[in-house]
Design a protein around this motif. Structure first.
Motif, PDB file in Angstrom:
ATOM      1  N   ALA A 222      47.955  49.071  31.463  1.00 34.08           N
ATOM      2  CA  ALA A 222      47.360  50.214  30.762  1.00 34.08           C
ATOM      3  C   ALA A 222      46.848  50.001  29.295  1.00 34.08           C
ATOM      4  O   ALA A 222      47.622  49.147  28.595  1.00 34.08           O
ATOM      5  N   PRO A 223      45.912  50.474  28.707  1.00 32.28           N
ATOM      6  CA  PRO A 223      44.867  51.128  29.260  1.00 32.28           C
ATOM      7  C   PRO A 223      43.744  50.671  29.988  1.00 32.28           C
ATOM      8  O   PRO A 223      42.759  51.221  30.277  1.00 32.28           O
ATOM      9  N   TYR A 224      43.879  49.420  30.417  1.00 32.96           N
ATOM     10  CA  TYR A 224      42.665  48.716  30.943  1.00 32.96           C
ATOM     11  C   TYR A 224      42.769  48.843  32.643  1.00 32.96           C
ATOM     12  O   TYR A 224      43.588  49.011  32.883  1.00 32.96           O
TER      13      TYR A 224
END
Length: 317
Positions: A222-224
Motif C-alpha cells: 500500500a498504496p501502490y
C-alpha cells in the motif's frame, strides 16, 4: 578343563584390551586441544587483507546505522560512540514504525552489526564513518529508479514494517556478495576466519529478510499496485544494471530456469546455477551503493564516497 581355561584366557585378553582402550581415551581426553590448525604460511593478516576487509567497513557502517535508527531511533553515536571514529552523523535516519516482531528482528540485526564493527576494528582497524544518506528521499529515488517511474506517494522505508523490510532488502545482500568476492583474495588465517564469521551472519540476515518478504510475496504494498515479489525483482534488476556484470541478483520469485536446478520458482536464497552464492568486486558494489553505475562517481548512500584505500582509490582516478 582346557576349553574352560582357553575361554577364560579369551575373556581376560578381551577385558585387558577394553581397559586399555578406556585408558587411552581418558589420556586423550586430558590432552584435547581447541586451537585452530594454521596453514603453512603463518600470516594472521596481510596488507592486502587489511584493504579488502576495511572496504567492507563502509557497508558495515551503513547496515549498523540503518538498523539501529530503524529499530531504536538512534545510532552508533549513542550505542558505541568510539566506533564512528569522528565521522559525520548519517543524513535523514529515523525510527521506523515497526510492529513488535519486526522491531525485535531489526534490533538483533542492529547489534550484530555493532559487533561486526568491533570485530573488524580488532583485526584491521576502522576509518572514520563515511557520510551516509539514509533519508526517505534517497530510498524513494532508489525505488523510483527500480520501477522506471516516480511512485506516488514517494516510497518511505520508515512508514511501516513491510516497507522497512523492502528497504532492508536493498542493503545486506551487497555485504554478502562482497564477502564472497573477497574470500579467495585473502591470505591471512585471522582474516579468513573473520570473513567466514561475518559472511555467515550476513547470509543469515539476508535469508531472514527474504523469507519475511517471501511469506508476503503476493501482497500488494500500500498504496501502490505492486506486489512484494515484484518490488524485489525490480530492486534486483536495478542492482544488476548498475553493477554491469550480468545477473548476480534475483528476486524472491523467479522463472524456473533461474531457480535451483532450473526447477523452482521460489528463490528465498539467491544463488547461481550451482546454488552457490554470487560474488561481487568492490567496484561492482560501489556502482550499486553509489547509485551511479560508476565506482568513481559517489552518490546514493555515500554522498561523498566511501572511505578506505580501495574506495578512495577509485575517487582519485
Amino acid at each position: 578343563m582346557m576349553a574352560i581355561l582357553a575361554t577364560s584366557s579369551s575373556f581376560l585378553i578381551a577385558f585387558m584390551i577394553l581397559m586399555s582402550s578406556e585408558l587411552i581415551l581418558q589420556i586423550s581426553a586430558t590432552n584435547l586441544t581447541c586451537d585452530p590448525i594454521y596453514p603453512p604460511i603463518k600470516v594472521p593478516v596481510s596488507a592486502t587483507d587489511v584493504e579488502l576487509l576495511q572496504f567492507a567497513v563502509n557497508l558495515e557502517f551503513l547496515e549498523a546505522e540503518f538498523f539501529l535508527w530503524g529499530a531504536l531511533g538512534y545510532g552508533l553515536d549513542k550505542v558505541a560512540p568510539e566506533l564512528p571514529n569522528g565521522g559525520p552523523s548519517p543524513i535523514g535516519a529515523q525510527k521506523a514504525n515497526l510492529d513488535n516482531l519486526t522491531r525485535n528482528i531489526v534490533t538483533m540485526f542492529a547489534y550484530e552489526e555493532v559487533g561486526h564493527l568491533r570485530a573488524l576494528n580488532l583485526t584491521v582497524g576502522l576509518f572514520p564513518r563515511p557520510l551516509l544518506n539514509l533519508s526517505s528521499a534517497n530510498f524513494a529515488k532508489i525505488f523510483d529508479e527500480a520501477s522506471g517511474y516516480s511512485l506516488v506517494p514517494p516510497f518511505d522505508p520508515y512508514d511501516d514494517s513491510l516497507k522497512y523490510l523492502l528497504a532492508s532488502y536493498v542493503i545486506p545482500y551487497m555485504g554478502l556478495v562482497g564477502y564472497v568476492g573477497a574470500n579467495p583474495l585473502l591470505i591471512g588465517y585471522d582474516s579468513k576466519a573473520l570473513l567466514a564469521g561475518l559472511l555467515g551472519v550476513e547470509s543469515g540476515q539476508d535469508a531472514v529478510i527474504r523469507t519475511y518478504l517471501y511469506e508476503r510475496a503476493e501482497e500488494k504494498v500500500a498504496p501502490y499496485n505492486i506486489t512484494v515479489a515484484e518490488f524485489t525483482t525490480r530492486i534486483s534488476e536495478l542492482r544488476n544494471r548498475l553493477a554491469g556484470c550480468g545477473i548476480k541478483d534475483k528476486g524472491i520469485i523467479v522463472p524456473p530456469q533461474l531457480g535451483a536446478e532450473n526447477r523452482t520458482e521460489t528463490n528465498v536464497l539467491s544463488a547461481n546455477s550451482y546454488s552457490v552464492s554470487y560474488s561481487r568486486t568492490p567496484a561492482e558494489i560501489l556502482r550499486v551503493v553509489y547509485g551511479t553505475g560508476d565506482e568513481r562517481t559517489p552518490g546514493g548512500f555515500y554522498p561523498d564516497g566511501g572511505n578506505g584505500k580501495i574506495a578512495k582509490g577509485y575517487l582519485n582516478t
